[in-house]
Design a protein around this motif. Structure first.
Motif, PDB file in Angstrom:
ATOM      1  N   UNK A   1       0.938  53.149  41.413  1.00  9.97           N
ATOM      2  CA  UNK A   1       2.841  53.159  40.325  1.00  9.97           C
ATOM      3  C   UNK A   1       2.789  52.609  39.070  1.00  9.97           C
ATOM      4  N   UNK A   2       1.738  51.835  39.003  1.00 14.79           N
ATOM      5  CA  UNK A   2       2.514  51.198  37.396  1.00 14.79           C
ATOM      6  C   UNK A   2       2.496  52.469  36.447  1.00 14.79           C
ATOM      7  N   UNK A   3       1.800  53.258  36.340  1.00 12.55           N
ATOM      8  CA  UNK A   3       3.102  54.156  35.023  1.00 12.55           C
ATOM      9  C   UNK A   3       4.197  54.652  35.882  1.00 12.55           C
ATOM     10  N   UNK A   4       4.965  54.429  37.143  1.00 12.52           N
ATOM     11  CA  UNK A   4       6.464  54.350  37.500  1.00 12.52           C
ATOM     12  C   UNK A   4       6.993  53.245  37.073  1.00 12.52           C
ATOM     13  N   UNK A   5       6.549  51.784  36.624  1.00 12.77           N
ATOM     14  CA  UNK A   5       7.996  50.527  36.978  1.00 12.77           C
ATOM     15  C   UNK A   5       8.947  50.767  37.219  1.00 12.77           C
ATOM     16  N   UNK A   6       9.439  51.650  36.739  1.00 11.68           N
ATOM     17  CA  UNK A   6      11.474  51.405  36.407  1.00 11.68           C
ATOM     18  C   UNK A   6      11.628  52.216  38.142  1.00 11.68           C
ATOM     19  N   UNK A   7      10.624  53.043  39.158  1.00 11.28           N
ATOM     20  CA  UNK A   7      10.830  53.479  40.481  1.00 11.28           C
ATOM     21  C   UNK A   7      11.755  52.256  41.030  1.00 11.28           C
ATOM     22  N   UNK A   8      10.569  50.420  40.873  1.00 15.69           N
ATOM     23  CA  UNK A   8      11.504  49.123  41.075  1.00 15.69           C
ATOM     24  C   UNK A   8      12.158  48.545  40.576  1.00 15.69           C
ATOM     25  N   UNK A   9      12.334  49.131  39.730  1.00 12.92           N
ATOM     26  CA  UNK A   9      13.694  48.191  39.251  1.00 12.92           C
ATOM     27  C   UNK A   9      15.180  48.124  40.177  1.00 12.92           C
ATOM     28  N   UNK A  10      15.355  47.202  40.716  1.00 17.38           N
ATOM     29  CA  UNK A  10      16.563  47.213  41.786  1.00 17.38           C
ATOM     30  C   UNK A  10      17.456  47.442  40.358  1.00 17.38           C
ATOM     31  N   UNK A  11      18.267  47.186  39.715  1.00 16.25           N
ATOM     32  CA  UNK A  11      19.236  46.956  38.681  1.00 16.25           C
ATOM     33  C   UNK A  11      18.798  48.885  38.058  1.00 16.25           C
ATOM     34  N   UNK A  12      18.087  49.574  38.578  1.00 20.26           N
ATOM     35  CA  UNK A  12      18.324  51.229  38.079  1.00 20.26           C
ATOM     36  C   UNK A  12      19.570  51.611  39.288  1.00 20.26           C
ATOM     37  N   UNK A  13      19.289  51.017  40.203  1.00 21.98           N
ATOM     38  CA  UNK A  13      19.597  51.569  41.226  1.00 21.98           C
ATOM     39  C   UNK A  13      21.557  50.688  41.709  1.00 21.98           C
ATOM     40  N   UNK A  14      22.305  49.931  40.809  1.00 17.78           N
ATOM     41  CA  UNK A  14      23.034  49.939  41.248  1.00 17.78           C
ATOM     42  C   UNK A  14      23.075  48.167  41.355  1.00 17.78           C
ATOM     43  N   UNK A  15      22.326  46.945  41.227  1.00 17.60           N
ATOM     44  CA  UNK A  15      22.418  45.783  41.270  1.00 17.60           C
ATOM     45  C   UNK A  15      22.438  45.183  39.928  1.00 17.60           C
ATOM     46  N   UNK A  16      22.702  44.132  40.104  1.00 18.86           N
ATOM     47  CA  UNK A  16      23.038  43.412  38.816  1.00 18.86           C
ATOM     48  C   UNK A  16      22.076  41.822  38.909  1.00 18.86           C
ATOM     49  N   UNK A  17      21.782  41.430  39.717  1.00 22.38           N
ATOM     50  CA  UNK A  17      21.225  40.501  39.890  1.00 22.38           C
ATOM     51  C   UNK A  17      19.615  40.707  38.721  1.00 22.38           C
ATOM     52  N   UNK A  18      19.528  39.074  37.978  1.00 24.82           N
ATOM     53  CA  UNK A  18      18.506  39.092  36.960  1.00 24.82           C
ATOM     54  C   UNK A  18      17.025  38.178  38.709  1.00 24.82           C
ATOM     55  N   UNK A  19      16.627  39.037  38.087  1.00 33.20           N
ATOM     56  CA  UNK A  19      14.892  38.217  38.578  1.00 33.20           C
ATOM     57  C   UNK A  19      14.176  37.714  38.467  1.00 33.20           C
ATOM     58  N   UNK A  20      13.735  37.103  38.648  1.00 37.18           N
ATOM     59  CA  UNK A  20      12.174  35.584  37.912  1.00 37.18           C
ATOM     60  C   UNK A  20      10.958  36.687  37.446  1.00 37.18           C
ATOM     61  N   UNK A  21      10.619  37.314  38.925  1.00 38.21           N
ATOM     62  CA  UNK A  21       9.082  37.872  38.368  1.00 38.21           C
ATOM     63  C   UNK A  21       9.207  39.985  38.663  1.00 38.21           C
ATOM     64  N   UNK A  22       8.688  40.443  38.265  1.00 39.60           N
ATOM     65  CA  UNK A  22       8.381  41.826  38.655  1.00 39.60           C
ATOM     66  C   UNK A  22       8.213  41.782  40.163  1.00 39.60           C
ATOM     67  N   UNK A  23       7.754  41.098  40.821  1.00 38.88           N
ATOM     68  CA  UNK A  23       7.714  41.068  42.238  1.00 38.88           C
ATOM     69  C   UNK A  23       9.004  41.211  42.873  1.00 38.88           C
ATOM     70  N   UNK A  24       9.696  39.787  42.274  1.00 42.23           N
ATOM     71  CA  UNK A  24      10.855  40.713  42.901  1.00 42.23           C
ATOM     72  C   UNK A  24      11.710  41.163  42.457  1.00 42.23           C
TER      73      UNK A  24
END
Length: 82
Positions: A1-24
């Motif tokens: 999944x490292x080739x598609x990290x944007x899939x796990x970005x919640x901000x891409x799907x309407x979330x506007x919260x800031x997260x401390x880590x990529x895991x979060x």
């Protein structure tokens, strides 16, 4: 999944919260998804199939065992249920 990290970005799907880590970020994205997997079943099917009939009347068959795995998913769509 490292080739598609944007899939796990919640901000891409309407979330506007800031997260401390990529895991979060990934956990937040996964929480956006609904539960759709509801179970599975597995069974074996045995069969015999006619392959050919020789001129002398000998019947040639193929025997086969197939393993079947069924996955059950249930998608809920409020628009489709109306």
């Amino acid at each position: 999944m490292s080739a598609y990290p944007h899939w796990f970005d919640p901000n891409r799907y309407g979330d506007d919260e800031q997260y401390l880590t990529k895991l979060d970020e990934a956990k937040a994205r996964m929480m956006m998804c609904g539960q759709v997997f509801y179970g599975w079943s597995m069974y074996e099917v045995d069969g015999v199939f006619l392959k050919s009939i020789k001129r002398n009347g000998t019947i040639i068959t193929d025997e086969e065992r197939t393993q079947v795995i069924r996955l059950m998913f249930k998608f809920e769509d409020k628009r489709a249920e109306a």
